[in-house]
Design a protein around this motif. Structure first.
Motif, short mmCIF file in Angstrom:
data_model
loop_
_atom_site.label_atom_id
_atom_site.label_comp_id
_atom_site.label_asym_id
_atom_site.label_seq_id
_atom_site.Cartn_x
_atom_site.Cartn_y
_atom_site.Cartn_z
N MET A 1 -55.70 -3.10 -73.81
CA MET A 1 -54.94 -2.94 -75.05
C MET A 1 -54.84 -1.47 -75.41
SD MET A 1 -55.67 -4.61 -78.79
CE MET A 1 -54.55 -4.30 -80.15
N ASN A 2 -53.63 -1.01 -75.76
CA ASN A 2 -53.40 0.39 -76.10
C ASN A 2 -53.78 0.62 -77.56
OD1 ASN A 2 -52.49 2.99 -76.47
ND2 ASN A 2 -50.58 2.68 -75.34
N THR A 3 -54.90 1.34 -77.79
CA THR A 3 -55.38 1.54 -79.15
C THR A 3 -55.24 2.97 -79.64
OG1 THR A 3 -57.63 1.92 -78.32
CG2 THR A 3 -57.05 -0.35 -78.92
N LYS A 4 -54.72 3.87 -78.81
CA LYS A 4 -54.55 5.25 -79.21
C LYS A 4 -53.50 5.37 -80.31
CE LYS A 4 -53.29 9.85 -77.53
NZ LYS A 4 -52.76 10.64 -76.38
N ILE A 5 -53.83 6.13 -81.35
CA ILE A 5 -52.89 6.35 -82.44
C ILE A 5 -52.06 7.59 -82.12
CG2 ILE A 5 -52.63 6.79 -84.91
CD1 ILE A 5 -55.37 5.44 -85.29
N GLU A 6 -50.74 7.43 -82.14
CA GLU A 6 -49.83 8.53 -81.85
C GLU A 6 -48.82 8.66 -82.98
OE1 GLU A 6 -49.62 8.97 -77.08
OE2 GLU A 6 -48.39 7.39 -77.92
N PHE A 7 -48.22 9.85 -83.07
CA PHE A 7 -47.32 10.14 -84.18
C PHE A 7 -46.02 10.76 -83.67
CE2 PHE A 7 -51.66 10.33 -85.69
CZ PHE A 7 -51.61 9.54 -86.83
N GLY A 8 -44.95 10.50 -84.40
CA GLY A 8 -43.66 11.06 -84.05
C GLY A 8 -42.90 11.50 -85.29
N MET A 9 -41.80 12.21 -85.05
CA MET A 9 -40.96 12.69 -86.14
C MET A 9 -39.50 12.41 -85.81
SD MET A 9 -40.75 14.12 -89.08
CE MET A 9 -42.47 14.60 -89.25
N SER A 10 -38.77 11.95 -86.81
CA SER A 10 -37.35 11.64 -86.62
C SER A 10 -36.49 12.89 -86.77
CB SER A 10 -36.90 10.60 -87.65
OG SER A 10 -37.56 9.38 -87.47
N LEU A 11 -35.46 12.98 -85.95
CA LEU A 11 -34.44 14.01 -86.13
C LEU A 11 -33.78 13.81 -87.49
CD1 LEU A 11 -32.76 13.82 -82.62
CD2 LEU A 11 -34.00 15.80 -83.50
N SER A 12 -33.53 14.89 -88.20
CA SER A 12 -32.97 14.77 -89.55
C SER A 12 -31.68 15.54 -89.76
CB SER A 12 -34.01 15.24 -90.58
OG SER A 12 -34.39 16.57 -90.33
N GLY A 13 -31.28 16.35 -88.77
CA GLY A 13 -30.09 17.16 -88.92
C GLY A 13 -28.92 16.64 -88.12
N GLY A 14 -27.88 17.45 -88.03
CA GLY A 14 -26.70 17.10 -87.26
C GLY A 14 -26.84 17.53 -85.81
N PRO A 15 -25.79 17.32 -85.02
CA PRO A 15 -25.85 17.69 -83.60
C PRO A 15 -26.18 19.15 -83.36
CG PRO A 15 -23.93 16.31 -84.06
CD PRO A 15 -24.52 16.66 -85.38
N GLU A 16 -25.75 20.00 -84.26
CA GLU A 16 -25.99 21.43 -84.09
C GLU A 16 -27.46 21.82 -84.30
OE1 GLU A 16 -25.10 20.69 -88.43
OE2 GLU A 16 -24.32 20.00 -86.48
N ASP A 17 -28.25 20.90 -84.86
CA ASP A 17 -29.66 21.19 -85.17
C ASP A 17 -30.63 20.62 -84.14
OD1 ASP A 17 -28.93 22.37 -87.70
OD2 ASP A 17 -28.65 20.34 -88.46
N ILE A 18 -30.15 19.84 -83.18
CA ILE A 18 -31.05 19.07 -82.31
C ILE A 18 -31.98 19.96 -81.51
CG2 ILE A 18 -31.15 17.51 -80.33
CD1 ILE A 18 -28.50 16.28 -81.37
N ILE A 19 -31.46 21.01 -80.90
CA ILE A 19 -32.30 21.86 -80.04
C ILE A 19 -33.44 22.48 -80.84
CG2 ILE A 19 -32.34 24.00 -78.70
CD1 ILE A 19 -29.53 23.30 -77.72
N GLN A 20 -33.11 23.05 -81.99
CA GLN A 20 -34.13 23.69 -82.82
C GLN A 20 -35.14 22.67 -83.34
OE1 GLN A 20 -32.48 25.93 -86.05
NE2 GLN A 20 -34.45 26.69 -86.76
N GLU A 21 -34.65 21.51 -83.79
CA GLU A 21 -35.55 20.47 -84.29
C GLU A 21 -36.49 19.96 -83.21
OE1 GLU A 21 -34.75 17.39 -87.35
OE2 GLU A 21 -32.66 17.80 -86.83
N ALA A 22 -35.93 19.72 -82.02
CA ALA A 22 -36.75 19.18 -80.93
C ALA A 22 -37.87 20.14 -80.56
CB ALA A 22 -35.87 18.89 -79.72
N LYS A 23 -37.56 21.42 -80.49
CA LYS A 23 -38.58 22.42 -80.16
C LYS A 23 -39.65 22.46 -81.24
CE LYS A 23 -35.67 25.48 -77.36
NZ LYS A 23 -35.04 26.82 -77.28
N ARG A 24 -39.23 22.36 -82.51
CA ARG A 24 -40.19 22.40 -83.60
C ARG A 24 -41.12 21.20 -83.56
NH1 ARG A 24 -37.06 21.46 -87.77
NH2 ARG A 24 -36.20 23.56 -87.67
N VAL A 25 -40.57 20.00 -83.34
CA VAL A 25 -41.39 18.79 -83.28
C VAL A 25 -42.42 18.88 -82.16
CG1 VAL A 25 -41.33 16.31 -82.78
CG2 VAL A 25 -39.70 17.29 -84.40
N GLU A 26 -41.99 19.36 -81.00
CA GLU A 26 -42.92 19.50 -79.87
C GLU A 26 -43.98 20.54 -80.18
OE1 GLU A 26 -42.29 19.01 -75.40
OE2 GLU A 26 -41.72 21.10 -75.77
N ASN A 27 -43.59 21.67 -80.75
CA ASN A 27 -44.55 22.74 -81.06
C ASN A 27 -45.55 22.32 -82.12
OD1 ASN A 27 -43.39 24.49 -79.20
ND2 ASN A 27 -42.03 25.44 -80.70
#
Length: 317
Positions: free
Chosen positions: A1-27
Motif C-alpha cells: 500500500m502506498n502511504t507516502k504523502i505527496e503534494f502538488g500545485m495547480s497551474l493558475s495562469g494562462g498559456p504564457e505563464d506555464i514555463i515560469q510556473e512549472a519551474k517555480r513549482v519544481e523549485n
C-alpha cells in the motif's frame, strides 16, 4: 500500500505563464504540477488551457516534477488519439505523466459545441478508459461497444511507465468510485469534506471487495482549494469570490467554501489538511483561490511549500 504523502500545485495562469510556473513549482519542491481544462467554460468562455498541451510545455521546462492532468475531460477524446498523445508525453517526460480524468457536465454548452451528448458522458468515459488501457499495454486492440468499434488498432511506441501511466479518476459520487476501481489506479475527488473523503475510501474498498479487484497499490488523491490569510472570515470571503463564478450554485458560496475548502491561517490550514490525511488522502494537489492576482498566488505557494508542508510532514513522521 502506498502511504507516502505527496503534494502538488495547480497551474493558475494562462498559456504564457506555464514555463515560469512549472519551474517555480519544481523549485519549491512539490512532487506534482497539475492543471485542468474546459473547452467552453461558459458562453462566452472564460480563459482556460488545454491540459495535455499545457503539461507538454511544463514537461520541457522541468526535469523532476510529475505531470498530472487535474482534470482532463475524458468524453471529448477519441481513445486512439488520447492513447497516442499521452504515450508521447509519457515517453518525452521520462515517465512523469499521471492521467487524472473526469466526465465533466458542469457546462453543457461545451458538450453541445463539440457535438457530444452530455447524457452519454459516463458510458463514453468507461469505454474510452477500457480502450485506452488496452492500447497502452497491448500490440493490438479489438473492441465493440456502444460508442466505439475498433478492429486490430494499436499505437507505437507504448508509454514508458509499465503497465501504463497512473489513472486517477475524479468525481464525487458512486459511479465515479466504481469507475476508479474498475478502470483506474487512484481516486481524486474535489469539493469534499474530510467526512466525505473517509466515506468514499470505505465505499471504494467495499466496491473493490465485491468486484474482487486488488487495490492494494491504489493512490488516494485529493484536490483542495486553499485560501491562506490571517483572518478566517477574510479567507472565506476571498475564496467564495474567486470560486463562485466557476460552478453552478444557487445559494451563498461562502457556505460551500467553509465546508469544502482549506481556509485561514497557516495553523488552521495545517489542521484542516491533517483531517483529510487522517481520512485517507495521501496525494494533496493544492489549487490556490485568490482574487489578488498572480503575485498573491506566488506568495501563497511559497507559504504552502515552506511553512505548511514541513509541518504536515513533521506531524506524520
Amino acid at each position: 500500500m502506498n502511504t507516502k504523502i505527496e503534494f502538488g500545485m495547480s497551474l493558475s495562469g494562462g498559456p504564457e505563464d506555464i514555463i515560469q510556473e512549472a519551474k517555480r513549482v519544481e523549485n519549491l519542491g512539490f512532487e506534482y504540477i497539475s492543471g485542468g481544462e474546459h473547452f467552453m467554460r461558459g458562453s462566452p468562455p472564460s480563459s482556460t488551457n488545454s491540459i495535455l498541451t499545457a503539461l507538454s510545455v511544463a514537461a520541457g521546462a522541468t526535469e523532476r516534477v510529475k505531470l498530472l492532468s487535474a482534470i482532463l475531460l475524458l468524453p471529448f477524446y477519441n481513445p486512439l488519439l488520447l492513447a497516442k498523445f499521452t504515450s508521447t508525453l509519457d515517453i518525452a517526460s521520462h515517465g512523469r505523466l499521471t492521467l487524472g480524468i473526469g466526465v465533466g457536465g458542469e457546462f453543457p454548452v461545451e458538450f453541445e459545441a463539440a457535438g457530444i451528448n452530455v447524457k452519454h458522458r459516463g458510458s463514453l468515459s468507461n469505454e474510452i478508459l477500457e480502450i485506452l488501457r488496452s492500447l497502452w499495454t497491448k500490440n493490438s486492440t479489438t473492441f465493440k461497444g456502444q460508442h466505439f468499434d475498433l478492429k486490430e488498432v494499436s499505437i507505437n511506441p507504448l508509454p514508458i511507465q509499465k503497465p501504463h501511466p497512473p489513472i486517477w479518476v475524479a468525481g464525487r459520487r458512486t459511479p465515479a468510485m466504481k469507475r476508479a476501481v474498475k478502470y483506474g489506479t487512484g481516486w481524486f475527488p474535489y469539493y469534499y469534506s474530510p467526512e466525505m473523503y473517509k466515506s468514499s475510501v470505505n465505499e471504494i474498498n467495499q466496491i473493490a471487495n465485491e468486484e474482487k479487484i486488488d487495490i492494494s497499490d491504489f493512490e488516494w488523491g485529493f484536490m483542495p482549494f486553499i485560501s491562506i490569510h490571517k483572518n478566517y472570515e477574510e479567507a472565506t470571503k476571498i475564496a467564495a469570490e474567486a470560486l463562485g463564478g466557476r460552478y453552478l450554485y444557487n445559494g451563498n458560496f461562502a457556505n460551500i467554501v467553509k465546508k469544502y475548502c482549506i481556509l485561514g491561517s497557516t495553523k488552521e490550514c495545517v489542521d484542516r489538511i491533517q483531517e483529510y490525511i487522517d481520512a485517507g488522502a495521501k496525494k494533496i494537489i493544492f489549487n490556490i483561490s485568490t482574487t489578488a492576482g498572480a503575485k498573491d498566488k506566488i506568495i501563497q505557494s511559497e507559504v504552502i511549500s515552506k511553512e505548511i508542508i514541513p509541518e504536515i510532514i513533521n506531524i506524520n513522521k
